[in-house]
Enzyme design. Structure first.
Site, PDB file in Angstrom:
ATOM      1  N   ARG A  53       0.868  -1.170   0.000  1.00 23.58           N
ATOM      2  CA  ARG A  53       0.000   0.000   0.000  1.00 23.58           C
ATOM      3  C   ARG A  53       0.909   1.225   0.000  1.00 23.58           C
ATOM      4  O   ARG A  53       2.117   1.102   0.075  1.00 23.58           O
ATOM      5  CB  ARG A  53      -0.946  -0.025   1.209  1.00 23.58           C
ATOM      6  CG  ARG A  53      -0.234  -0.506   2.455  1.00 23.58           C
ATOM      7  CD  ARG A  53      -0.624   0.134   3.715  1.00 23.58           C
ATOM      8  NE  ARG A  53      -0.517   1.577   3.694  1.00 23.58           N
ATOM      9  CZ  ARG A  53       0.617   2.242   3.860  1.00 23.58           C
ATOM     10  NH1 ARG A  53       1.782   1.641   4.032  1.00 23.58           N
ATOM     11  NH2 ARG A  53       0.621   3.574   3.830  1.00 23.58           N
ATOM     12  N   GLY A  54       0.278   2.418  -0.021  1.00 20.58           N
ATOM     13  CA  GLY A  54       1.056   3.639  -0.156  1.00 20.58           C
ATOM     14  C   GLY A  54       1.216   3.926  -1.639  1.00 20.58           C
ATOM     15  O   GLY A  54       1.564   3.026  -2.422  1.00 20.58           O
ATOM     16  N   ALA A  55       0.942   5.172  -2.027  1.00 22.91           N
ATOM     17  CA  ALA A  55       0.849   5.486  -3.454  1.00 22.91           C
ATOM     18  C   ALA A  55       2.082   5.057  -4.265  1.00 22.91           C
ATOM     19  O   ALA A  55       1.941   4.368  -5.284  1.00 22.91           O
ATOM     20  CB  ALA A  55       0.554   6.979  -3.623  1.00 22.91           C
ATOM     21  N   ARG A  90      -7.034  -0.020  -7.093  1.00 23.44           N
ATOM     22  CA  ARG A  90      -7.257   1.095  -6.158  1.00 23.44           C
ATOM     23  C   ARG A  90      -7.344   2.369  -6.991  1.00 23.44           C
ATOM     24  O   ARG A  90      -6.408   2.704  -7.717  1.00 23.44           O
ATOM     25  CB  ARG A  90      -6.124   1.168  -5.119  1.00 23.44           C
ATOM     26  CG  ARG A  90      -6.104  -0.078  -4.213  1.00 23.44           C
ATOM     27  CD  ARG A  90      -5.323   0.156  -2.938  1.00 23.44           C
ATOM     28  NE  ARG A  90      -6.011   1.040  -2.032  1.00 23.44           N
ATOM     29  CZ  ARG A  90      -5.441   1.577  -0.941  1.00 23.44           C
ATOM     30  NH1 ARG A  90      -4.182   1.320  -0.657  1.00 23.44           N
ATOM     31  NH2 ARG A  90      -6.125   2.384  -0.147  1.00 23.44           N
ATOM     32  N   GLN A 206      -3.012   2.646   9.920  1.00 23.10           N
ATOM     33  CA  GLN A 206      -1.671   2.629   9.326  1.00 23.10           C
ATOM     34  C   GLN A 206      -0.657   3.375  10.196  1.00 23.10           C
ATOM     35  O   GLN A 206       0.530   3.066  10.168  1.00 23.10           O
ATOM     36  CB  GLN A 206      -1.690   3.273   7.931  1.00 23.10           C
ATOM     37  CG  GLN A 206      -2.380   2.446   6.860  1.00 23.10           C
ATOM     38  CD  GLN A 206      -3.825   2.848   6.685  1.00 23.10           C
ATOM     39  OE1 GLN A 206      -4.483   3.260   7.637  1.00 23.10           O
ATOM     40  NE2 GLN A 206      -4.343   2.732   5.481  1.00 23.10           N
ATOM     41  N   ASP A 247      -1.799  10.893  -2.037  1.00 25.87           N
ATOM     42  CA  ASP A 247      -2.064   9.880  -3.067  1.00 25.87           C
ATOM     43  C   ASP A 247      -2.291  10.504  -4.427  1.00 25.87           C
ATOM     44  O   ASP A 247      -2.185   9.815  -5.462  1.00 25.87           O
ATOM     45  CB  ASP A 247      -3.282   9.046  -2.667  1.00 25.87           C
ATOM     46  CG  ASP A 247      -2.914   8.158  -1.499  1.00 25.87           C
ATOM     47  OD1 ASP A 247      -2.905   8.662  -0.369  1.00 25.87           O
ATOM     48  OD2 ASP A 247      -2.585   6.979  -1.739  1.00 25.87           O
ATOM     49  N   ASN A 257      -5.340  12.766   0.355  1.00 21.44           N
ATOM     50  CA  ASN A 257      -4.563  11.837   1.199  1.00 21.44           C
ATOM     51  C   ASN A 257      -5.527  11.089   2.109  1.00 21.44           C
ATOM     52  O   ASN A 257      -6.745  11.293   2.053  1.00 21.44           O
ATOM     53  CB  ASN A 257      -3.515  12.619   2.006  1.00 21.44           C
ATOM     54  CG  ASN A 257      -2.509  11.715   2.690  1.00 21.44           C
ATOM     55  OD1 ASN A 257      -1.950  10.813   2.051  1.00 21.44           O
ATOM     56  ND2 ASN A 257      -2.277  11.908   3.976  1.00 21.44           N
TER      57      ASN A 257
HETATM   58  O1  MRU Z   1      -4.665   3.431   1.973  1.00 22.13           O
HETATM   59  P1  MRU Z   1      -3.182   3.577   2.022  1.00 22.13           P
HETATM   60  O2  MRU Z   1      -2.577   3.007   3.255  1.00 22.13           O
HETATM   61  O3  MRU Z   1      -2.528   3.086   0.758  1.00 22.13           O
HETATM   62  O4  MRU Z   1      -2.979   5.139   2.081  1.00 22.13           O
HETATM   63  C1  MRU Z   1      -1.682   5.666   2.110  1.00 22.13           C
HETATM   64  C2  MRU Z   1      -1.646   7.136   2.260  1.00 22.13           C
HETATM   65  O5  MRU Z   1      -2.655   7.790   2.360  1.00 22.13           O
HETATM   66  C3  MRU Z   1      -0.296   7.785   2.177  1.00 22.13           C
HETATM   67  O6  MRU Z   1      -0.264   8.954   2.943  1.00 22.13           O
HETATM   68  C4  MRU Z   1       0.001   8.147   0.725  1.00 22.13           C
HETATM   69  O7  MRU Z   1      -0.141   7.027  -0.102  1.00 22.13           O
HETATM   70  C5  MRU Z   1       1.360   8.692   0.555  1.00 22.13           C
HETATM   71  S1  MRU Z   1       2.554   7.390   0.708  1.00 22.13           S
HETATM   72  C6  MRU Z   1       4.093   7.956   0.567  1.00 22.13           C
END
Ligand code: MRU
Length: 367
Positions: A53-55, A90, A206, A247, A257
């Site tokens: 996960r994470g963009a 996603r 998270q 994101d 985000n």
């Molecule tokens: O749903 P997630 O855990 O994928 O969401 C992640 C976030 O919102 C992060 O802040 C975003 O992806 C930036 S990651 C460097």
């Protein structure tokens, strides 16, 4: 970054080149395990279930997912089907579409027998670039933190700089270093005293599970707080800056985000606390301007709200129900913070105002 003194990345090509290793984030912080993704289906599943996960990391996983698909079938039909499958996993993080388009554009002109290798090379290049961008974000953010530390009143010099962050925008959300946490890691390694207020980040936590875990592995002082505590801490002068990831950022500087980011930005604005957003170029969506109107917000399963996962007394990772049977739950996973609430964007090219002029000042080559 380090786990028990050993340097790790979040994703890697495994020996033989026909599978991709990842850290299973669904079991952290209680178990550290890795998984091997051997097909496009497994890559898509890993993204959907948030094994990864994470963009930025979603983007790299999608890119490797196309490689795995092309290893099985390098034809045009399979390429388009894999693209559509991965793209649908996603919807909010723009890095995914960006990485998929980059790999597809690279391989489409090639004869089928060359495509899988080219996709793998492109995915590896995206991963390396992500590491470099995040490291550079860290350097630019470090400069900001040093400035904030220097202007504190004399009686607060020597105290740690208190940074609040939301969700997880650390190294496990990227390939390495992270976005929002990169300046913190750089500051910690440079000897600047920092302390991080870690929003737990309901519903998937998270912050409590991932941000706290990775800060702990690097030895960065931190305290987990309930999501609702940030405004109170800001009112009492206990937050020097907020840094979050994103994101998707529109060309006008609106920031999408993790759900709850907007409320933190409102509280920061009301209390004169600087609110920074850290992002690599791959997170900018130049085709959108009004984030609230134009960015698709992922609605995730209600079960993420109605149940909570943790470590039981018997050592097993278990989910327990929080809400009454029969109560409806709604789970939008992201929100949009308007550019006017963002003090500045921290990118790999430097720090800029959250505005189209600010972004174009850094990325002048964009049409
Ligand atoms: O749903 P997630 O855990 O994928 O969401 C992640 C976030 O919102 C992060 O802040 C975003 O992806 C930036 S990651 C460097």
């Amino acid at each position: 970054m380090n786990i028990d003194g050993k340097a790790w990345r979040t994703i890697w090509l495994e020996p033989g080149g026909r599978s991709v290793g990842v850290i299973d984030q669904t079991l952290l912080p209680h178990r550290f395990t890795t998984r091997s993704l051997t097909s496009c289906d497994e890559a898509a599943e890993a993204i959907c279930t948030m094994v990864v996960r994470g963009a930025p990391l979603i983007g790299v996983t999608g890119a490797y997912g196309l490689m795995l698909a092309l290893q099985a079938d390098p034809g045009d039909g399979a390429l388009e089907a894999a693209f559509a499958q991965l793209d649908a996993t996603r919807p909010t993080a723009i890095n995914l579409r960006w990485a998929l388009e980059r790999v597809r554009d690279r391989v489409r002109p090639l004869p089928p027998e060359q495509r899988a290798a080219a996709a793998g090379a492109e995915a590896a290049a995206i991963a390396e670039e992500d590491v470099a961008m995040c490291a550079a974000i860290g350097e630019h953010g470090l400069g900001l933190l040093q400035e904030l530390a220097a202007v504190r009143p004399a009686e607060r010099q020597g105290e740690p700089l208190n940074v609040l962050t939301h969700c997880n925008a650390g190294w496990i959300a990227t390939v390495d270093w992270g976005t929002a946490l990169a300046p913190i890691y750089k500051a910690h390694r440079a000897g600047l005293k920092v302390h991080v207020w870690v929003d737990e980040t309901r519903p998937r936590n998270q912050g409590a599970s991932l941000t706290a875990w990775e800060l702990g592995r690097e030895g960065v002082p931190h305290t987990v707080i309930a999501d609702n505590a940030g405004g109170h801490l800001m009112q009492h002068g206990r937050v020097d800056a907020v840094i979050v990831g994103t994101d998707r950022t529109t060309r006008s500087g609106d920031v999408c985000n993790k759900i709850g980011t907007y409320l933190k930005a409102l509280a920061a604005h009301d209390n004169g606390v600087p609110f920074y957003v850290a992002l690599p170029a791959s997170t900018i969506d130049w085709s959108t301007s009004d984030g609230v109107a134009e960015i698709p917000i992922e609605a995730r399963s209600a079960r993420e709200l109605t149940h909570i996962q943790g470590l039981g007394a018997d050592g097993a990772i278990t989910a327990v129900r929080l809400t009454p049977e029969g109560s409806e739950a709604f789970n939008p996973a992201f929100d949009v913070t308007p550019a006017r609430l963002v003090t500045a964007l921290i990118t790999e090219r430097g720090v800029a105002p959250a505005s189209e002029a600010g972004l174009r000042g850094l990325y002048g080559e964009r049409p």
